[in-house]
Design a protein around this motif. Structure first.
Motif, short mmCIF file in Angstrom:
data_model
loop_
_atom_site.label_atom_id
_atom_site.label_comp_id
_atom_site.label_asym_id
_atom_site.label_seq_id
_atom_site.Cartn_x
_atom_site.Cartn_y
_atom_site.Cartn_z
N ALA A 156 0.75 -1.15 -0.38
CA ALA A 156 0.24 0.00 0.17
C ALA A 156 0.73 1.31 -0.10
CB ALA A 156 -0.97 0.18 1.02
N ILE A 157 0.54 2.38 -0.96
CA ILE A 157 1.36 3.43 -0.60
C ILE A 157 0.80 4.65 -0.78
CG2 ILE A 157 2.46 5.14 -2.73
CD1 ILE A 157 3.92 2.57 -2.59
N MET A 158 0.59 5.07 0.24
CA MET A 158 -0.35 6.44 1.29
C MET A 158 0.54 7.26 0.88
SD MET A 158 -1.68 4.15 3.82
CE MET A 158 -0.34 2.99 3.86
N GLU A 159 -0.37 8.27 1.34
CA GLU A 159 0.04 9.87 1.23
C GLU A 159 0.54 10.40 2.77
OE1 GLU A 159 -3.57 12.73 0.19
OE2 GLU A 159 -2.29 13.33 -1.03
N SER A 160 1.53 11.00 3.14
CA SER A 160 1.56 11.79 4.34
C SER A 160 2.18 12.42 3.94
CB SER A 160 3.70 10.68 4.53
OG SER A 160 3.89 11.17 4.42
N THR A 161 2.55 13.53 5.42
CA THR A 161 2.14 14.35 6.05
C THR A 161 4.03 15.04 5.77
OG1 THR A 161 2.48 14.08 8.19
CG2 THR A 161 0.47 14.56 6.90
N ALA A 162 4.47 13.94 5.28
CA ALA A 162 6.13 14.03 5.48
C ALA A 162 7.22 14.84 4.33
CB ALA A 162 6.82 13.36 5.89
N ILE A 163 7.08 15.84 4.54
CA ILE A 163 7.95 17.14 3.57
C ILE A 163 9.93 17.04 3.83
CG2 ILE A 163 5.91 18.63 3.63
CD1 ILE A 163 7.28 20.89 4.43
N ASP A 164 10.29 17.33 2.54
CA ASP A 164 11.12 17.40 2.10
C ASP A 164 11.65 18.75 1.30
OD1 ASP A 164 12.26 15.05 3.11
OD2 ASP A 164 13.40 14.97 1.15
N GLU A 165 12.41 20.30 1.80
CA GLU A 165 13.17 21.10 1.93
C GLU A 165 14.02 22.01 1.34
OE1 GLU A 165 11.64 20.91 4.54
OE2 GLU A 165 12.59 21.39 5.44
N LEU A 166 14.57 22.67 0.11
CA LEU A 166 15.49 23.23 0.32
C LEU A 166 15.34 24.75 1.54
CD1 LEU A 166 18.27 22.89 -1.30
CD2 LEU A 166 18.10 25.32 -2.42
N ILE A 167 16.60 24.89 2.40
CA ILE A 167 15.60 25.88 2.45
C ILE A 167 17.34 26.94 2.58
CG2 ILE A 167 16.29 26.81 5.21
CD1 ILE A 167 16.35 23.65 6.80
N ILE A 168 15.80 27.38 2.87
CA ILE A 168 16.94 29.13 2.22
C ILE A 168 17.39 29.78 3.26
CG2 ILE A 168 17.37 31.31 0.37
CD1 ILE A 168 15.52 29.42 -1.84
N ASN A 169 18.50 30.48 3.71
CA ASN A 169 18.89 31.24 4.47
C ASN A 169 18.54 33.01 4.89
OD1 ASN A 169 19.26 32.53 7.35
ND2 ASN A 169 21.43 31.74 6.45
N SER A 170 16.95 33.46 5.16
CA SER A 170 16.71 34.48 5.17
C SER A 170 17.13 35.24 6.26
CB SER A 170 14.71 34.10 4.77
OG SER A 170 15.08 33.07 4.16
N HIS A 171 17.51 34.48 7.17
CA HIS A 171 17.83 35.72 8.24
C HIS A 171 18.63 37.40 8.01
CE1 HIS A 171 18.42 36.35 12.36
NE2 HIS A 171 17.79 35.42 12.71
N GLU A 172 17.73 37.38 9.05
CA GLU A 172 18.29 39.36 7.67
C GLU A 172 19.99 39.79 8.97
OE1 GLU A 172 15.79 39.08 9.92
OE2 GLU A 172 15.89 40.57 11.77
N ASN A 173 20.24 38.85 10.11
CA ASN A 173 21.38 39.00 10.71
C ASN A 173 22.36 37.87 9.69
OD1 ASN A 173 21.40 41.56 11.12
ND2 ASN A 173 20.37 40.58 13.28
#
Lengths: 566, 337
Positions: A297-314
């Motif tokens: 069984a292949i089912m949807e999940s709530t796991a995501i993968d992402e590319l984080i882009i540093n958005s901190h002003e400092n």
């Protein structure tokens, strides 16, 4: 003298070795003489505890064996973090999750709230009892919720945010008064187990945290815990008095294996009937599909993968990385399908926004993904003035700063290949991002200072969008917080506060959709994939799972399943 | 007198090593980057107060070596209220701390699992030693023959085999015929008695064979070369010349003298008993120390790892000490140095 001593020693050693050899041979050979004995025949059919004796219809109890890589850390819910699937089989909650992000009545039959959203009234199911036979009325439910708050139970008390007063008006009415409205009451209550006063009453905090008895797993759920051997197995027996009726499977045996591959082998060998949601690696899907009587069984999940882009002003990222055009170009240069093929062997979906598609009501499906298009990526950078003036293959801005970014991920063979896919794409639009793998602890160590440019990472998200939004709020950037992109925006924070207190789902959804759109266009994350859950079961032994839940063993998925009796 | 000196020196050396291990073991888990509390808490929503409480529960709120602030205030006993002193004091009380994941006593966890690993490794070693010694002896005696070449090739092959690979192959071959995972059939009652132990024995077969095969190669090679060396000695020639039967030459003259390197290698292998089974225990889901460590690494359960490392180090130190002492008994020349 000496010579005879060493001689004696040698003789003794040889004797010992021979003796030990005999013993171990005897131990090994005897059981091998009884082959063909199946696992089931060894499971004792005794233990006919009181109520079971009166149901002699099926003399042979229906047993389902589950294979997992980790059963759980402890039966004590006050500090047990692992295997919620299993815990939901022994406990009940006021509200239950029937499909990912879809909430249905549990111990509470129905509920209403006042116009200001501050007073909630729950109608508690009648005739429910805990596994020890003690009743579970609104009285006990109120006691349990208050107990959770008073003892600050670290595993789930934080879900009872803004709860000011919890009282039982009568045996079937529970009234909750809030200090501030909450927008996701059903979701919050789905996490708060109702525990029996007969077990927990009178314990102080230390007693609670040191309670190791199996009675810690006592609830009103469909199964009761009868045995647990740490690192080996756990046995659940059907609860005769479960308010939905006795479950069809009489006994569940959860077995622990050291690796997912061992689970797969045990599945093929017929030692187990169902695999847990964490157990089957994508590499094993073909093998399992080819095996006889095994369904995958292949089912949807709530796991995501992402590319984080540093958005901190400092943060220590180059200024060029803050340019929306550069971020858009990066999005154009990432081949999500290739990542899915490499990392998940195809068992994942290309992602758009932070809220995964599995939460279909909250997932903003209007957002159109930035297509993988190297030409478009190059064009965007060209138009924004990033040219490769020195012809080294890397574009520079007007001041001559090259587009060179640090690209990190946690160690692992799969991650290494994913970073390659990302780096290759970026190289083709004139951005250099040499990949670096490091220990996960080292990644965490980058955080107080936000000392990175790009990180490939992932989350297992909640069945409610709140957390997916929380990780972009300013407060969460402090030490101990969960904001890993450094993103901070007053308008976004205000929307977060609004959605949290908006009780009307439609209105809340509108805000959540806007927030996703905002994040999508500003790109603190480029969300890459929504993962899928892979599970296998013996189709000749059990059928009829509700796949909506995203986990075959989830209460709402497993209870409708029917064993096949030969 | 001389032997007394030798023994004292070896024991002293072992104690110094142990002290170094104690400090290193403590340090190892503190120089790792990242906040251990982040590893213990699993929910993003846990309040900071709750996080602080966990930190305090595990003593992670204290300074690592010495509390210099309290020293400056003149609070001398308070200065020593640190993670390191707590670690040492607890250690001497036999308290190895509490597991991050299960909150159980680490010493209890280790005690529960150590015998399972010992049974597995000892069984495999006994098998390997018997086969290894016999095959090594035969190969050396028939040096250069086809039999020797065959044994040598088999030994090299088994020595070179990666444990986990061999394990997986055996697992796939035996699946359906022998239990491939765990220590006992779940729910088997009663939890003692013959049926139970036979079931455990059945579960032991695959991991024991895997380990035994991997160990045997090494024993064969060592045995073969040391017997060969002895066989080239003059006294063997003399024994043969005296007309002694082959068996007696081998037993009384060759084997006895060839045992020295074997004793060393056996003692050293047994020293690694506790930690040597990680791969086998992982492949066959055997719930021993090795798998405990494997899981502790995955969950970053530092107290468990720390305790397991200590147990490992102590057993290696003790085995080394024993080997040294045995050496002095077996070979009088050793202590004379």
């Amino acid at each position: 003298m000496k010579a005879s001593l060493s001689k004696q020693l040698v003789i003794w050693m040889i004797l010992f070795v021979l003796l030990a050899g005999l013993v171990s041979c005897a131990q090994k050979e005897t059981p091998a003489e009884v082959p063909g004995e199946t696992e089931e025949t060894q499971v004792p059919e005794e233990e006919p505890a009181g109520p079971e004796a009166e149901a002699p219809v099926s003399a042979e109890p229906v047993i389902m064996r589950v294979g997992t890589t980790y059963i759980w850390d402890t039966a004590n819910p006050a500090y047990g973090w692992y295997n919620y699937t299993l815990r939901y089989l022994v406990y009940d909650t006021l509200v239950e999750e029937a499909g990912i992000g879809r909430f249905v009545p549990g111990l509470a039959e129905s509920w209403t709230y006042s116009d200001d959203g501050l007073v909630w009234s729950f109608k508690i199911r009648e005739g429910v009892t805990f596994h020890d036979g003690t009743p579970c009325t609104a009285e006990e439910v109120a006691w349990s919720l208050n107990w959770t708050i008073e003892n600050e139970i670290e595993t789930f008390s934080f879900y009872l945010v803004n709860f000011e007063e919890i009282v039982a008006l009568d045996a079937t009415t529970l009234q909750v008064t809030l200090s501030e409205p909450v927008g996701n009451m059903e979701y919050l209550l789905m996490y708060v187990w109702i525990l029996p006063p007969s077990v927990w009453e009178g314990m102080d905090y230390d007693d609670i945290m040191e309670f190791e008895d199996l009675a810690a797993a006592m609830g009103t759920g469909p199964y009761r815990l009868v045995e647990w051997k740490e690192g080996e197995y756990l046995i659940l027996e059907a609860n005769e008095n479960y308010w939905r009726g006795k479950p069809a499977v009489d006994r569940m045996i959860w077995r622990e294996f050291a690796t997912g591959d061992a689970v797969v082998q045990a599945m093929i060998a017929g030692e187990i009937d169902i695999t847990a949601s964490d157990a089957v690696p994508a590499t094993a899907v073909r093998t399992l599909e080819d095996a006889k009587n095994i369904e995958v069984a292949i089912m949807e999940s709530t796991a995501i993968d992402e590319l984080i882009i540093n958005s901190h002003e400092n943060g220590s990222q180059p200024a060029t990385l803050n340019d929306p055009a550069v971020r858009l170009a990066i999005a154009h240069a990432i081949d999500k399908q290739q990542i899915i093929n490499v990392a998940y062997l195809g068992y994942a979906e290309a992602a758009t926004v932070v809220v995964p598609r599995a939460l279909d009501y909250w997932h903003n499906s209007d957002v159109q993904d930035v297509p993988f298009d190297l030409a478009a990526g190059n064009r965007v950078l060209e138009e924004a003035g990033y040219l490769d003036s020195n012809r080294d293959g890397i574009r520079e801005d007007a001041e001559g700063n090259p587009l060179v970014f640090r690209l990190y991920a946690a160690e692992g063979a799969t991650n290494a290949r994913i970073l390659e896919v990302i780096a290759d794409g970026l190289a083709q639009i004139g951005i250099s991002a040499p990949p670096t793998l490091m220990h996960e602890n080292s990644l965490i160590g980058l955080y107080p200072d936000f000392d990175f440019d790009l990180i490939y990472w992932g989350w297992g998200l909640d069945p409610d969008p709140d957390f997916a939004m929380l990780i972009f709020t300013c407060d969460q950037r402090e030490a101990g917080g969960w904001n890993d992109s450094g993103y901070c925006d007053d308008e976004f924070d205000e929307m977060y506060r609004q959605q949290a207190i908006t009780v009307d789902h439609e209105a809340r959804r509108e805000i959540i959709w806007q927030m996703q759109e905002k994040l999508f266009s500003e790109r603190p994350y480029i969300v890459l994939t929504y993962a899928q859950t892979i599970q296998a079961y013996r189709s000749d032994r059990i059928t009829g799972f509700d796949l909506e839940a995203g986990d075959l063993l989830w209460k709402s998925a497993f209870l409708p399943a029917r064993p096949i009796t030969q | 007198m001389q032997r007394g000196n030798y023994v004292l020196r070896k024991i002293g050396f072992a104690l110094v090593t142990l002290a170094a291990v104690l400090v290193f073991n403590f340090l190892l888990f503190r120089i790792l980057p990242g906040d251990p509390v982040k590893l213990i808490i699993h929910s993003p929503r846990m309040t900071r107060e709750a996080q602080d409480r966990i930190r305090a529960n595990f003593g992670l709120d204290k300074p690592i070596w010495l509390d210099l602030e309290r020293l400056a205030e003149g609070d001398i006993p308070g200065t020593f209220d640190s993670q390191f002193t707590a670690y040492l004091v607890n250690l001497f009380r036999g308290d190895l701390g509490i597991s991050f994941a299960t909150r159980r006593d680490v010493s209890e966890l280790l005690a529960e699992r150590v015998w399972r690993t010992v049974v597995l490794v000892m069984g495999a070693n006994v098998l390997a030693i018997l086969i290894g010694m016999a095959a090594g002896l035969v190969a050396a005696w028939r040096r250069g023959s086809r039999l020797d070449t065959g044994i040598l090739l088999a030994a090299l092959f088994s020595w070179a085999l990666p444990t986990f690979f061999l394990g997986i192959i055996l697992l796939i071959l035996a699946r359906g015929r022998l239990p491939i995972a765990g220590m006992v059939t779940p729910g088997l009652k009663p939890a003692d008695g013959l049926t139970y132990w036979l079931d455990v024995g059945k579960h032991l077969i695959l991991p024991t064979i895997t380990m035994a095969i991997v160990y045997t190669g090494e024993y064969i090679l060592i045995m073969r070369s040391s017997v060969m060396e002895v066989l080239s000695e003059d006294f063997i020639l003399a024994a043969k010349a005296k007309g002694l039967p082959t068996l007696r030459v081998l037993r009384d003259h060759a084997l006895k003298n060839a045992m020295l390197p074997m004793v060393t290698i056996i003692a050293l292998t047994l020293g690694y008993t506790v930690g040597g089974a990680i791969q086998v225990e992982t492949v066959f889901s055997w719930p021993g120390i090795g798998r405990l460590m494997y899981e502790a690494v995955q969950k970053r359960d530092y107290p468990v790892l720390q305790g397991a490392f200590l147990l490992l180090a102590v057993s290696v130190i003790i085995a080394n000490l024993l080997a040294d002492l045995l050496y002095s008994i077996l070979d009088p020349r050793v202590k004379a140095e």
